[in-house]
Design a protein around this motif. Sequence first.
Motif, PDB file in Angstrom:
ATOM      1  N   ILE A  92     -10.722 -20.870 -82.822  1.00  0.00           N
ATOM      2  CA  ILE A  92     -10.948 -19.554 -82.212  1.00  0.00           C
ATOM      3  C   ILE A  92      -9.625 -19.037 -81.667  1.00  0.00           C
ATOM      4  O   ILE A  92      -8.943 -19.742 -80.900  1.00  0.00           O
ATOM      5  N   PRO A  93      -9.206 -17.819 -82.020  1.00  0.00           N
ATOM      6  CA  PRO A  93      -7.958 -17.268 -81.479  1.00  0.00           C
ATOM      7  C   PRO A  93      -8.047 -17.113 -79.965  1.00  0.00           C
ATOM      8  O   PRO A  93      -9.107 -16.869 -79.402  1.00  0.00           O
ATOM      9  N   SER A  94      -6.927 -17.274 -79.302  1.00  0.00           N
ATOM     10  CA  SER A  94      -6.889 -17.171 -77.842  1.00  0.00           C
ATOM     11  C   SER A  94      -7.221 -15.751 -77.400  1.00  0.00           C
ATOM     12  O   SER A  94      -6.803 -14.777 -78.040  1.00  0.00           O
ATOM     13  N   PRO A  95      -7.973 -15.590 -76.288  1.00  0.00           N
ATOM     14  CA  PRO A  95      -8.286 -14.232 -75.808  1.00  0.00           C
ATOM     15  C   PRO A  95      -7.046 -13.443 -75.396  1.00  0.00           C
ATOM     16  O   PRO A  95      -7.066 -12.222 -75.385  1.00  0.00           O
ATOM     17  N   SER A  96      -5.980 -14.155 -75.003  1.00  0.00           N
ATOM     18  CA  SER A  96      -4.737 -13.475 -74.594  1.00  0.00           C
ATOM     19  C   SER A  96      -3.593 -13.994 -75.469  1.00  0.00           C
ATOM     20  O   SER A  96      -2.786 -14.831 -75.028  1.00  0.00           O
ATOM     21  N   GLU A 115       2.588 -12.798 -82.806  1.00  0.00           N
ATOM     22  CA  GLU A 115       2.058 -11.755 -83.698  1.00  0.00           C
ATOM     23  C   GLU A 115       0.923 -12.285 -84.561  1.00  0.00           C
ATOM     24  O   GLU A 115      -0.064 -11.602 -84.814  1.00  0.00           O
ATOM     25  N   VAL A 116       1.050 -13.532 -85.015  1.00  0.00           N
ATOM     26  CA  VAL A 116       0.012 -14.118 -85.862  1.00  0.00           C
ATOM     27  C   VAL A 116      -1.297 -14.268 -85.075  1.00  0.00           C
ATOM     28  O   VAL A 116      -2.387 -13.977 -85.570  1.00  0.00           O
ATOM     29  N   GLU A 117      -1.170 -14.710 -83.818  1.00  0.00           N
ATOM     30  CA  GLU A 117      -2.358 -14.878 -82.981  1.00  0.00           C
ATOM     31  C   GLU A 117      -2.989 -13.529 -82.658  1.00  0.00           C
ATOM     32  O   GLU A 117      -4.220 -13.409 -82.584  1.00  0.00           O
ATOM     33  N   ILE A 118      -2.148 -12.503 -82.448  1.00  0.00           N
ATOM     34  CA  ILE A 118      -2.673 -11.160 -82.155  1.00  0.00           C
ATOM     35  C   ILE A 118      -3.481 -10.641 -83.341  1.00  0.00           C
ATOM     36  O   ILE A 118      -4.581 -10.088 -83.187  1.00  0.00           O
ATOM     37  N   LYS A 119      -2.936 -10.835 -84.556  1.00  0.00           N
ATOM     38  CA  LYS A 119      -3.648 -10.381 -85.753  1.00  0.00           C
ATOM     39  C   LYS A 119      -4.960 -11.139 -85.933  1.00  0.00           C
ATOM     40  O   LYS A 119      -5.997 -10.556 -86.279  1.00  0.00           O
ATOM     41  N   ALA A 120      -4.944 -12.459 -85.672  1.00  0.00           N
ATOM     42  CA  ALA A 120      -6.163 -13.257 -85.794  1.00  0.00           C
ATOM     43  C   ALA A 120      -7.214 -12.828 -84.766  1.00  0.00           C
ATOM     44  O   ALA A 120      -8.416 -12.765 -85.067  1.00  0.00           O
ATOM     45  N   ARG A 121      -6.735 -12.499 -83.571  1.00  0.00           N
ATOM     46  CA  ARG A 121      -7.676 -12.058 -82.535  1.00  0.00           C
ATOM     47  C   ARG A 121      -8.302 -10.711 -82.885  1.00  0.00           C
ATOM     48  O   ARG A 121      -9.497 -10.461 -82.628  1.00  0.00           O
ATOM     49  N   GLY A 176      -6.918 -17.621 -90.104  1.00  0.00           N
ATOM     50  CA  GLY A 176      -6.651 -19.010 -89.796  1.00  0.00           C
ATOM     51  C   GLY A 176      -7.698 -19.647 -88.912  1.00  0.00           C
ATOM     52  O   GLY A 176      -7.391 -20.575 -88.155  1.00  0.00           O
ATOM     53  N   MET A 177      -8.917 -19.157 -88.987  1.00  0.00           N
ATOM     54  CA  MET A 177      -9.980 -19.672 -88.131  1.00  0.00           C
ATOM     55  C   MET A 177     -10.725 -20.835 -88.762  1.00  0.00           C
ATOM     56  O   MET A 177     -11.593 -21.437 -88.127  1.00  0.00           O
ATOM     57  N   LEU A 178     -10.439 -21.178 -90.020  1.00  0.00           N
ATOM     58  CA  LEU A 178     -11.050 -22.319 -90.687  1.00  0.00           C
ATOM     59  C   LEU A 178      -9.951 -23.245 -91.186  1.00  0.00           C
ATOM     60  O   LEU A 178      -8.974 -22.789 -91.825  1.00  0.00           O
ATOM     61  N   SER A 179     -10.079 -24.532 -90.908  1.00  0.00           N
ATOM     62  CA  SER A 179      -9.106 -25.518 -91.365  1.00  0.00           C
ATOM     63  C   SER A 179      -9.849 -26.768 -91.801  1.00  0.00           C
ATOM     64  O   SER A 179     -10.889 -27.122 -91.232  1.00  0.00           O
ATOM     65  N   VAL A 180      -9.303 -27.432 -92.825  1.00  0.00           N
ATOM     66  CA  VAL A 180      -9.901 -28.649 -93.365  1.00  0.00           C
ATOM     67  C   VAL A 180      -9.123 -29.837 -92.826  1.00  0.00           C
ATOM     68  O   VAL A 180      -7.892 -29.905 -92.965  1.00  0.00           O
TER      69      VAL A 180
END
Length: 518
Positions: A406-410, A414-420, A465-469
């Motif tokens: 789960i992406p961080s709320p804050s 840039e990658v985390e912002i896009k995922a959020r 990037g919310m799913l990883s094996v």
Amino acid sequence: MVVNYSKWDALELSDDSDIEVHPNVDKRSFIRAKQNQIHQQRYERRHQIETLKYERIINDGLLQRIDKLLASLQEHAQQATAPSQNPDEFMMHALMDCAGDGADDVPPEPPQGVYKQTEQPRYSVMMASLVDQVKKDAGDTPPDWLQTYLKGVEGHKSKVEGLQSELKQKLVDLEEEEGKKITSDSIHTGFSVSSVSKEKEKPKPAEKAKPETVEVLNPGSLKRDSLKRLDSAGQSSGAEADVEDEVKDPSKIREDDDDDEHIEPSELGKAFAKIKMGEYKKCLQFISENHEVVKERETDGLLVEGFNAQMDGKADYAKNCVHQALLLQYCRSLGRDGVGLFFKRITTPGHQAQKVFLDDVNDTYNRIRTRSAELAKEKAANPKSTETEQIQLHAVDPNTSIHINIPSPSPTEEVEIKAREIFETFPPGLRRALESGELDEVNEVLGKMSVEEAEEIVEMLGDGGMLSVEEGVIDGTTEEGREKLKELEEKARAEKLAEGAAGQGAGSNEVEVADVDD
């Protein structure tokens, strides 16, 4: 708009602060004296009214006895002409005839404060005094004593009747004077109406037999609701994932939660659906006697009943169910007094509410009719199509598992912002499933979507990037774990031999194996 203030002229104010008095007169003393004068006049006027009413009652009783005396004298007129007839004895017998019952001889009790110093004489005493006065006026030896007595009694009757007329006129004047002013004593309750609608006693429903349960290691898995789908393939368009589903606490699940899987009207709702469209008096009476029919569950049940009836070809009954369902919905949505407000508006000729309500009924029924026709057409085209295509997430390699990130709320990068941002675009139900970290819950939400939507969601999950094996951890303390470990070692040894034979010096891929002791 001109306001008429004349009604306030009848107010009697005894403590008017705007009154002007002489400088040498104390204003408070003057107002107090004015109050006492008004109150004293009011008391005397009311006392006089009660006195006049009581006097009229006494005079009415006296007039009845005078009439009886005159009737008795005229009835025995022939006996009075006998030479041996004594006038005194004749009048005594006439008085006895008009005396009547002894209980009626006592005048009624006066009101409180009226003639409290004097005791009222009996009617027999009043009549005796009247006869004595007649004898006295007639003299000792009148020439025709019977006619003289008759005229004397009639004269007294005329005097009493004249007195009654005077008392009546005085009473009218006093009551008119009393009614001119509005006082605190004039305040009274105009009307008061209250009604209580008592519900009829309903027979208690039979208790449901509890099914036999099997003890399992993971009881929480048995409480998960099965998926519900409504289209031809048994699947919704994904709108169910947008609904803010209520998060249930397993400890608070009621025994009757299994009923939510099959929405259908109760027997009460079916009885309400049988009332024809436009019979609003019967509908109001039914709701007044059965308040629980207004519940939201009955509305949903009637809509499902109408959909099923349309699928069965019962168009009239289907539209009637839709009409009754929306009627209950309107009554519930209009607030606390919604039932009375709805029926008042719907029964008023020419009211706009009629058009709005009937248009809503027609639109809802047309949607159900169109949808049922589409389902029937699809069912006829694919009679053997019973399975539903779904998108589900599963690991291909049994040694790996899918992990949810789960992406961080804050976010800061840039990658985390896009995922959020991608995560925020998901429906609320999907976001809750991802936050739980359970792959089964994510698959349950994906199962409610169409294939196209589910594929788009999976692609967005990969982009964010919310799913990883991840590889699994093998427990070497168990028999199954040791066998799995032995297979991996043999596989690694075979790969090394193959690489050595080929003359390649590349390092082999090692798998970390962790032994976990209980």
